[in-house]
Design a protein around this motif. Sequence first.
Motif, mmCIF file in Angstrom:
data_model
loop_
_atom_site.group_PDB
_atom_site.id
_atom_site.type_symbol
_atom_site.label_atom_id
_atom_site.label_comp_id
_atom_site.label_asym_id
_atom_site.label_seq_id
_atom_site.Cartn_x
_atom_site.Cartn_y
_atom_site.Cartn_z
ATOM 1 N N HIS A 31 0.804 -1.223 0.000
ATOM 2 C CA HIS A 31 0.000 0.000 0.000
ATOM 3 C C HIS A 31 0.839 1.276 0.000
ATOM 4 C CE1 HIS A 31 -3.849 -2.029 0.442
ATOM 5 N NE2 HIS A 31 -3.312 -2.795 1.375
ATOM 6 N N ALA A 36 -3.328 7.283 4.373
ATOM 7 C CA ALA A 36 -3.810 6.415 5.451
ATOM 8 C C ALA A 36 -3.661 7.121 6.783
ATOM 9 C CB ALA A 36 -3.049 5.088 5.473
ATOM 10 N N ARG A 80 -9.654 7.242 4.239
ATOM 11 C CA ARG A 80 -10.487 6.102 3.855
ATOM 12 C C ARG A 80 -9.960 4.795 4.428
ATOM 13 N NH1 ARG A 80 -11.731 7.305 -2.577
ATOM 14 N NH2 ARG A 80 -12.833 9.300 -2.268
ATOM 15 N N CYS A 81 -8.704 4.792 4.868
ATOM 16 C CA CYS A 81 -8.155 3.576 5.459
ATOM 17 C C CYS A 81 -7.299 3.939 6.667
ATOM 18 C CB CYS A 81 -7.358 2.766 4.448
ATOM 19 S SG CYS A 81 -5.963 3.618 3.715
ATOM 20 N N GLN A 107 -11.465 1.105 5.769
ATOM 21 C CA GLN A 107 -10.641 -0.084 5.654
ATOM 22 C C GLN A 107 -9.640 -0.092 6.800
ATOM 23 O OE1 GLN A 107 -9.171 0.268 1.479
ATOM 24 N NE2 GLN A 107 -10.088 -1.744 1.262
ATOM 25 N N ASP A 123 -8.979 -5.718 7.101
ATOM 26 C CA ASP A 123 -9.072 -5.886 5.653
ATOM 27 C C ASP A 123 -7.732 -6.282 5.056
ATOM 28 O OD1 ASP A 123 -11.904 -4.846 5.103
ATOM 29 O OD2 ASP A 123 -11.027 -3.218 6.282
#
Length: 211
Positions: A31, A36, A80-81, A107, A123
């Motif tokens: 990733h 994040a 979002r994560c 996530q 996840d």
Amino acid sequence: MALEVDVAALEGGRLLPLVEDFYTLQGEGFHAGKPAYFIRLGGCDVGCAWCDAKYTWNPRLFPPTDVQVVVERVVASGARCVVITGGEPLLYPLEPLTNELASRDLQVFLETSGSHPFSGRFDWVCLSPKRKRPPLAEAFARAQELKVIIGSETDFEWAEQNAGRVGRECLLYLQPEWSAAEHMMPAIVEYAKAHPAWSVSVQTHKYMRIP
């Protein structure tokens, strides 16, 4: 290295010893480059000599924090994560934190040595095994990503030992230990070329000079 925290005082994971939390980019592994929100927990009983987060090791330095407070900061950031890291986050019951994050449609990624039983829902699991406290068997089954730190030539054998225990779909990464990166990178590149199941991970956040 003994764990110096009263897990019972954490109210089943409603409170956790928070070192820091911040919105940035993931710097390593699959990733890398993805925005994040990082939640870094205190406490580690592995004690790697080359660890770049030794300030996290003693959980008594970090008062238990209500996970709801942290989740609200995550939501406010627009992330979002979320990456839960440490220290070693699996020292603690993580269900209350991960359930709340999931309920906000976030996530949830975990970075762990796999040396303690799993708790929580994720996840994505990045397993980074350490020789001093090898992963438990369940960690290999849970890993989507295996990231092995390479500080010397002998670490390639350690990497293969762990790769032989993860699932077939698990992604394999070799990452140079930061202080040895310049010296070890040529060997890592050649190893990956000769063993193409492996990819190379670099700590890109250090080059970008971000947390």
